[in-house]
Design an enzyme around this catalytic site. Structure first.
Site: not given
Length: 328
Positions: A160, A188, A17-18, A131
Site C-alpha cells: 500500500d 491492508h 507470490i512465492g 497472506g
C-alpha cells in the site's frame, strides 16, 4: 569474514507470490549482497511437486548466495532455525464467503504456523505476514507463539505504501525516489488511509502540490482499491508487486531505513496515535536494522485522526471475531 547463512522460510512457496519472491531472496535483494541464505519452502502436500520445480529453477540460476533449499509440508521442519519468515500462503476469499468464514479458515493456517514458529524458530526470528487478512493473521500467529515477542510479527502494508508513492509520483511527474515520508494508516484493506500530510517531494511539502479534491476523490480510493483494479485488469491478484513489497519490508527491517525518511509497516500497537494496544496496525516507522520504531509526535489533523480511529475500530472488530470463533 564471510557471513553464516540464515534460514528464510517462505510459506505458499509454489504460489504466484512465492514464485516471485524466492528468486529475489536468493539473489540478495532482501538481506543484502553479502548475506548467504538457505530457503525453506513450505507448501501443502498437493503443491510439493510444483515447489520442487521452483527449486530446480532456483538451482539453475546458480545464485552465489543460495546455500541450499529445503522443501516440506511440515511447518515444524519449515520453521526449524528460521531467522526470517514470510507467511504468504493463505485461504483466499471465495464467492459467497463471509469475512468471518475467511478469518476462521485462516485461523486454521496461521495458528498452527505460529505454534511451529514458537517451538522451532531461531531466537532472532522475524516474521512478515503477507497472506490476507494480513493484519488479523499476524495477530493470530503472534498469539500462538507466546515465547516470541509480538513485535517480531508484522503484517505487510508496504504494498500500500509503494502504491501511494507511485500514485503521487505519477501525478506530479517525478521519480518515486523524489517522494519521502508517505504514511498508510491502518489495515491492508479497502479501509486503509493513505496520508500525504507529511510527505515531501524533492524537499517541498506535497500538500501544496496537489488539491484536496484529487486526494479524496482519486488518490485515497485508487490506493485502497488498487488490488481489486489489478484483478479486474489481469484476471489475477497482485503477485510481482506483492513480492516486491515483501522484499522491501524485510530489507528495511533487516538493513535499516534511510536517514530523513520512513516507511509504513503494520506492527503491534503500543497505543501510539490512539490505536488500541496489541492491534497489528500500519504506522510510519523507521528501522535501525534490528527493530522498528514508530515515528511519534506528528501533529495529526482531526480528519486524519478520524480515519485512524475508523481503521482501528475495523481492526478491533476483526479481532473480536477471532475471539468469538475461539481461534485465540
Amino acid at each position: 569474514m564471510a557471513k553464516s547463512p540464515v534460514n528464510v522460510t517462505v510459506t505458499g512457496a509454489a504460489g504466484n507470490i512465492g514464485y516471485s519472491l524466492v528468486f529475489r531472496i536468493a539473489s540478495g535483494e532482501m538481506l543484502g549482497p553479502d548475506q548467504p541464505v538457505r530457503i525453506k519452502m513450505l507448501e501443502i502436500t498437493p503443491a510439493l511437486k510444483a515447489a520442487e520445480g521452483t527449486a530446480m529453477e532456483l538451482n539453475d540460476c546458480a545464485f552465489p548466495l543460495l546455500d541450499g533449499i529445503d522443501i516440506t509440508d511440515d511447518p515444524n521442519v519449515a520453521f526449524s532455525g528460521c531467522n526470517f519468515g514470510l507467511l504468504v500462503g493463505s485461504m483466499p476469499r471465495k464467492q459467497g464467503m463471509e469475512r468471518a468464514d475467511l478469518i476462521s479458515a485462516n485461523g486454521g493456517i496461521f495458528g498452527p504456523q505460529g505454534k511451529a514458529i514458537n517451538d522451532n524458530a531461531a531466537d532472532d526470528v522475524r516474521i512478515l505476514v503477507v497472506g490476507n487478512p494480513a493484519n488479523t493473521n499476524a495477530v493470530i500467529a503472534a498469539a500462538s507463539a507466546p515465547d516470541v515477542p509480538a513485535s517480531r510479527f508484522n503484517a505487510m502494508m508496504r504494498l500500500d505504501h509503494n502504491r501511494a508513492l507511485s500514485q503521487l509520483a505519477e501525478k506530479l511527474n517525478v521519480p518515486v525516489s523524489s517522494v519521502k515520508k508517505m504514511i498508510v494508516w491502518g489495515n491492508h484493506s479497502a479501509d486503509q488511509y493513505p496520508d500525504i500530510s507529511f510527505c515531501e517531494v524533492d524537499g517541498k511539502p506535497a500538500c501544496g502540490l496537489v488539491d484536496e479534491a484529487w486526494l479524496d476523490d482519486y488518490f485515497v480510493p485508487t490506493v485502497a482499491k488498487r488490488g481489486a483494479a489489478i484483478i479486474e485488469a489481469r484476471g489475477k491478484s497482485s503477485a510481482a508487486s506483492a513480492a516486491a513489497a515483501a522484499i522491501d519490508h524485510m530489507h528495511s527491517w533487516a538493513c535499516g531505513t534511510p536517514a530523513g525518511d520512513w516507511v509504513t509497516a503494520a506492527i503491534p500497537s503500543a497505543g501510539q496515535y490512539g490505536v488500541p494496544e496489541g492491534l497489528s496496525y500500519g504506522f510510519p516507522v523507521t528501522s535501525d536494522g534490528k527493530e522498528w520504531k514508530v515515528v511519534e509526535g506528528l501533529e495529526i489533523s482531526e480528519k486524519t485522526q478520524s480515519k485512524i480511529k475508523f481503521n482501528a475500530d475495523k481492526a478491533a472488530a476483526e479481532i473480536d471475531t477471532v475471539k468469538s470463533l475461539g481461534i485465540m
